[in-house]
Design a protein around this motif. Structure first.
Motif, PDB file in Angstrom:
ATOM      1  N   GLN A  48      44.488  29.612  28.844  1.00  9.31           N
ATOM      2  CA  GLN A  48      45.781  30.199  29.161  1.00  9.31           C
ATOM      3  C   GLN A  48      45.801  31.664  28.784  1.00  9.31           C
ATOM      4  OE1 GLN A  48      47.984  28.888  30.997  1.00  9.31           O
ATOM      5  NE2 GLN A  48      48.945  30.886  30.897  1.00  9.31           N
ATOM      6  N   ASP A  49      46.410  32.491  29.627  1.00  9.30           N
ATOM      7  CA  ASP A  49      46.526  33.910  29.268  1.00  9.30           C
ATOM      8  C   ASP A  49      47.974  34.254  28.925  1.00  9.30           C
ATOM      9  OD1 ASP A  49      47.694  33.904  31.773  1.00  9.30           O
ATOM     10  OD2 ASP A  49      46.670  35.703  32.478  1.00  9.30           O
ATOM     11  N   HIS A  50      48.178  35.430  28.405  1.00  8.50           N
ATOM     12  CA  HIS A  50      49.523  35.991  28.156  1.00  8.50           C
ATOM     13  C   HIS A  50      49.661  37.167  29.095  1.00  8.50           C
ATOM     14  CE1 HIS A  50      50.630  34.016  24.269  1.00  8.50           C
ATOM     15  NE2 HIS A  50      49.323  33.920  24.123  1.00  8.50           N
ATOM     16  N   LYS A  51      50.587  37.073  30.059  1.00  2.64           N
ATOM     17  CA  LYS A  51      50.662  38.117  31.092  1.00  2.64           C
ATOM     18  C   LYS A  51      51.506  39.332  30.698  1.00  2.64           C
ATOM     19  CE  LYS A  51      49.175  35.963  35.202  1.00  2.64           C
ATOM     20  NZ  LYS A  51      48.877  34.613  34.715  1.00  2.64           N
ATOM     21  N   ARG A  52      52.489  39.140  29.808  1.00  6.53           N
ATOM     22  CA  ARG A  52      53.391  40.247  29.504  1.00  6.53           C
ATOM     23  C   ARG A  52      52.763  41.203  28.497  1.00  6.53           C
ATOM     24  NH1 ARG A  52      58.603  39.964  31.082  1.00  6.53           N
ATOM     25  NH2 ARG A  52      58.982  38.182  32.456  1.00  6.53           N
TER      26      ARG A  52
ATOM     27  N   THR B 135      51.179  42.252  33.168  1.00  2.00           N
ATOM     28  CA  THR B 135      49.878  42.940  33.146  1.00  2.00           C
ATOM     29  C   THR B 135      48.857  41.988  33.741  1.00  2.00           C
ATOM     30  OG1 THR B 135      49.073  41.993  31.083  1.00  2.00           O
ATOM     31  CG2 THR B 135      50.536  43.894  30.892  1.00  2.00           C
ATOM     32  N   GLY B 136      47.614  42.386  33.764  1.00  2.00           N
ATOM     33  CA  GLY B 136      46.538  41.475  34.172  1.00  2.00           C
ATOM     34  C   GLY B 136      46.316  40.379  33.133  1.00  2.00           C
ATOM     35  N   GLY B 137      46.803  40.574  31.926  1.00  2.00           N
ATOM     36  CA  GLY B 137      46.597  39.588  30.848  1.00  2.00           C
ATOM     37  C   GLY B 137      46.268  40.326  29.556  1.00  2.00           C
TER      38      GLY B 137
ATOM     39  N   LEU C  24      37.419  28.482  41.813  1.00  2.00           N
ATOM     40  CA  LEU C  24      38.792  28.494  42.307  1.00  2.00           C
ATOM     41  C   LEU C  24      39.709  28.484  41.086  1.00  2.00           C
ATOM     42  CD1 LEU C  24      40.631  28.405  44.818  1.00  2.00           C
ATOM     43  CD2 LEU C  24      40.537  25.906  44.680  1.00  2.00           C
ATOM     44  N   TYR C  25      40.617  29.432  41.059  1.00  2.00           N
ATOM     45  CA  TYR C  25      41.509  29.642  39.920  1.00  2.00           C
ATOM     46  C   TYR C  25      42.916  29.329  40.408  1.00  2.00           C
ATOM     47  CZ  TYR C  25      44.247  33.078  37.020  1.00  2.00           C
ATOM     48  OH  TYR C  25      45.170  33.743  36.250  1.00  2.00           O
ATOM     49  N   ALA C  26      43.479  28.244  39.909  1.00  2.00           N
ATOM     50  CA  ALA C  26      44.847  27.888  40.282  1.00  2.00           C
ATOM     51  C   ALA C  26      45.788  28.392  39.200  1.00  2.00           C
ATOM     52  CB  ALA C  26      44.977  26.382  40.439  1.00  2.00           C
TER      53      ALA C  26
ATOM     54  N   TYR D  16      46.606  30.982  44.224  1.00  2.00           N
ATOM     55  CA  TYR D  16      45.173  30.830  43.989  1.00  2.00           C
ATOM     56  C   TYR D  16      44.534  32.188  43.809  1.00  2.00           C
ATOM     57  CZ  TYR D  16      44.628  25.875  45.230  1.00  2.00           C
ATOM     58  OH  TYR D  16      44.666  24.514  45.241  1.00  2.00           O
ATOM     59  N   ASN D  17      43.482  32.220  42.980  1.00  2.00           N
ATOM     60  CA  ASN D  17      42.573  33.354  42.948  1.00  2.00           C
ATOM     61  C   ASN D  17      41.184  32.787  43.203  1.00  2.00           C
ATOM     62  OD1 ASN D  17      44.435  35.509  42.145  1.00  2.00           O
ATOM     63  ND2 ASN D  17      44.635  34.316  40.274  1.00  2.00           N
ATOM     64  N   VAL D  18      40.282  33.640  43.683  1.00  2.00           N
ATOM     65  CA  VAL D  18      38.970  33.129  44.104  1.00  2.00           C
ATOM     66  C   VAL D  18      37.860  33.620  43.191  1.00  2.00           C
ATOM     67  CG1 VAL D  18      39.755  32.864  46.480  1.00  2.00           C
ATOM     68  CG2 VAL D  18      38.648  35.007  45.800  1.00  2.00           C
ATOM     69  N   ARG D  19      38.247  33.903  41.938  1.00  2.00           N
ATOM     70  CA  ARG D  19      37.308  34.440  40.940  1.00  2.00           C
ATOM     71  C   ARG D  19      37.814  33.979  39.589  1.00  2.00           C
ATOM     72  NH1 ARG D  19      41.497  37.089  38.472  1.00  2.00           N
ATOM     73  NH2 ARG D  19      43.002  37.718  40.021  1.00  2.00           N
ATOM     74  N   PHE D  20      36.997  34.256  38.549  1.00  2.00           N
ATOM     75  CA  PHE D  20      37.434  33.901  37.202  1.00  2.00           C
ATOM     76  C   PHE D  20      38.629  34.753  36.790  1.00  2.00           C
ATOM     77  CE2 PHE D  20      33.027  32.338  36.673  1.00  2.00           C
ATOM     78  CZ  PHE D  20      33.283  31.122  36.058  1.00  2.00           C
ATOM     79  N   GLY D  21      39.523  34.192  35.990  1.00  2.00           N
ATOM     80  CA  GLY D  21      40.612  34.966  35.411  1.00  2.00           C
ATOM     81  C   GLY D  21      40.058  35.921  34.368  1.00  2.00           C
ATOM     82  N   ASP D  22      40.752  37.011  34.213  1.00  2.00           N
ATOM     83  CA  ASP D  22      40.385  37.998  33.213  1.00  2.00           C
ATOM     84  C   ASP D  22      41.655  38.262  32.407  1.00  2.00           C
ATOM     85  OD1 ASP D  22      39.792  40.297  31.810  1.00  2.00           O
ATOM     86  OD2 ASP D  22      38.710  41.242  33.447  1.00  2.00           O
ATOM     87  N   PRO D  23      41.787  37.845  31.186  1.00  2.00           N
ATOM     88  CA  PRO D  23      40.778  37.513  30.173  1.00  2.00           C
ATOM     89  C   PRO D  23      40.474  36.019  29.955  1.00  2.00           C
ATOM     90  CG  PRO D  23      42.869  37.839  29.082  1.00  2.00           C
ATOM     91  CD  PRO D  23      43.134  37.971  30.558  1.00  2.00           C
ATOM     92  N   GLU D  24      40.887  35.128  30.860  1.00  2.00           N
ATOM     93  CA  GLU D  24      40.583  33.704  30.615  1.00  2.00           C
ATOM     94  C   GLU D  24      39.069  33.454  30.530  1.00  2.00           C
ATOM     95  OE1 GLU D  24      42.775  34.884  32.811  1.00  2.00           O
ATOM     96  OE2 GLU D  24      44.296  33.399  33.358  1.00  2.00           O
ATOM     97  N   CYS D  25      38.317  34.152  31.379  1.00  2.00           N
ATOM     98  CA  CYS D  25      36.861  33.997  31.389  1.00  2.00           C
ATOM     99  C   CYS D  25      36.265  34.286  30.001  1.00  2.00           C
ATOM    100  CB  CYS D  25      36.300  34.989  32.413  1.00  2.00           C
ATOM    101  SG  CYS D  25      34.555  34.864  32.700  1.00  2.00           S
TER     102      CYS D  25
HETATM  103  N1  GLY Z   1      44.549  36.770  33.914  1.00  2.00           N
HETATM  104  C1  GLY Z   1      45.077  36.806  35.210  1.00  2.00           C
HETATM  105  C2  GLY Z   1      44.130  37.159  36.265  1.00  2.00           C
HETATM  106  O1  GLY Z   1      42.938  37.251  36.075  1.00  2.00           O
HETATM  107  O2  GLY Z   1      44.574  37.341  37.390  1.00  2.00           O
END
Ligand code: GLY
Ligand code: AMP
Length: 423
Positions: A210-214, A224-226, A267-269, A283-292
């Motif tokens: 899980q990320d924190h977006k704010r 933010t992106g995370g 696949l990133y849901a 959906y995103n088609v790559r790893f989450g950043d910073p989840e990865c």
């Molecule tokens: N952490 C959110 C993203 O990678 O889009």
């Protein structure tokens, strides 16, 4: 095997750090990379947007496998260009990347296959969109259809804000990405990120995260992106995970296969866990950043073998093993992010911080200038810790942050609070 990784963020540093350890690896390059990635791969100054130069480089250096980190080159068809010359790729082709590249594509797919998501309507005409928001009333979510680096989403609590969002898109604030818009019901619940590796047919879930977006403490401030992440994420209970696979992921993989655009890659849901169960936000088609950056340090299986299996269509032969220790990562960003910030400010203390117990620092936007490390972007460092509990990982990460001397940086002081509150 000679491998080329595409990208330059903290996500790619984490991927590079794990790929480096693979017994399958011979030569290892990253384009364009950053100062942290340069410690584990040979960085080459090629832009991800310059497909012709990447193809040339692959030919000259005998690259057998390309791992594409960010979404833009995927949406622009880099994976297709490589597959056309028989280079294996981690990442979907242009058609399958529409799952991230077009919100309208994904919403229609959900509607056609009964995949739970927010109710929606789409428009390419300002007046029709405005009439619709006036009829529905707030709250609503207004989104530019295409890629808008996370900025094309308006969470409208009032009718005025919804109208502003519609106007911003049709005024061209996001260029072509805003020529089509999607207007959605505002879902309530807790957000979660869910990742699966896919080989077109098989889907293999990764550990939860899980990320924190704010931007600021208490999950306040701009999106933010995370700003940090943790794994596992207690919100993804076994029951919610099962429902997500059955109701969202598997119907999507099957639908994409049936449409002749099999999904290969990760696949990133983005989910909202509502009172009725999990619903797809996007959906995103790559790893989450910073989840990865919290998933990778927990992965015990050879990452290169797992990524290769998505391309060679034998994911059913892979089992992913995870270490029991949770991971938590705090993003250090340039002061001012996600707004304006200064570049080329100096960061000190990285070696001392990295030497602390359980700590790995992934660099997201850095460059070297002689002996100095300089910040070159918004999100700059990911201070990542493993610990016996999320709380221990959290205190280790914050202890390491104390050793980093970067007056122009800031970070949130409460990453992981939701998971820790749950106990
Ligand atoms: N952490 C959110 C993203 O990678 O889009
Ligand atoms: P997206 O770019 O579609 O992921 O949206 C960015 C963020 O906006 C998500 O992570 C959510 O926090 C929020 N969001 C987007 N769509 C919705 C929705 N329909 N209901 C509630 N929150 C949403």
């Amino acid at each position: 095997m000679n491998v080329l990784l595409i990208g330059s963020g903290g996500r790619e540093h984490a991927l590079a750090w794990a790929l480096r350890k693979s017994p399958l690896l011979d030569k290892f390059y990253c384009a364009p990379g950053n100062a942290g990635i340069a410690e584990v791969a040979e960085c080459v100054a090629l832009s991800a947007a310059d497909h012709a130069s990447i193809l040339d480089f692959c030919r000259t250096e005998d690259i057998e496998f390309v791992v594409i980190g960010p979404e833009a080159p995927l949406v622009e068809g880099l994976a297709d260009a490589l597959r056309a010359v028989e280079i294996s790729v981690f990442g979907p082709g242009k058609a399958a990347a529409q799952l991230e590249g077009s919100k309208a594509f994904t919403k229609e797919l959900c509607a056609a296959h009964n995949i739970p998501t927010a109710a929606f309507a789409q428009f390419n005409d300002r007046e029709a969109a405005l009439a619709y928001v006036r009829e529905k009333g707030a709250p609503l979510v207004v989104k530019a259809d295409g890629l808008a680096t996370g900025k094309g989403v308006f969470m409208a609590e009032t009718l005025g804000q919804a109208e502003e969002g519609v106007n911003a898109c049709f005024d061209g604030l996001f260029g072509q990405a805003g020529a089509n818009i999607v207007i959605e019901e505002w879902l309530r619940g807790e957000e979660a990120s869910f990742f699966v590796l896919c080989d077109g047919v098989n889907a293999l879930p990764l550990a939860s995260s899980q990320d924190h977006k704010r931007a600021y403490d208490g999950d306040t401030g701009p999106n933010t992106g995370g700003m940090g992440a943790y794994s596992p994420a207690p919100v993804m209970t076994p029951e919610i995970t099962r429902r997500t696979m059955d109701e969202i992921i598997l119907p999507t993989i099957t639908a994409m296969l049936e449409r002749g655009m099999p999904f290969q890659g990760v696949l990133y849901a983005g989910l909202m866990i509502t009172a009725e169960g999990p619903k797809l936000i996007e959906y995103n088609v790559r790893f989450g950043d910073p989840e990865c950056q919290v998933l990778i340090p927990r992965l015990k299986t050879d990452l290169l073998a797992a990524l290769l299996a998505t391309s060679e269509k034998n994911l059913d032969e892979i089992t992913l093993e995870w270490c029991d220790e949770p991971a938590l990562s705090v993003v250090m960003a340039s002061k001012g992010y996600p707004g304006k910030y200064e570049n080329n400010t100096e960061i000190k203390g990285l070696d001392t911080a990295s030497a602390q117990e359980g700590i790995t620092i992934f660099q997201a936007a850095t460059k070297r200038d002689g002996d100095r490390v300089l910040a070159t972007g918004g999100r700059v460092l990911n201070v990542t810790a493993l610990g016996a509990t999320i709380a221990e990982a959290q205190s280790r990460a914050y202890l390491a942050l104390k050793a980093i001397d970067w007056p122009d940086g800031f970070f949130r002081s409460d990453i992981g609070w939701k998971a820790i509150d749950r106990g």
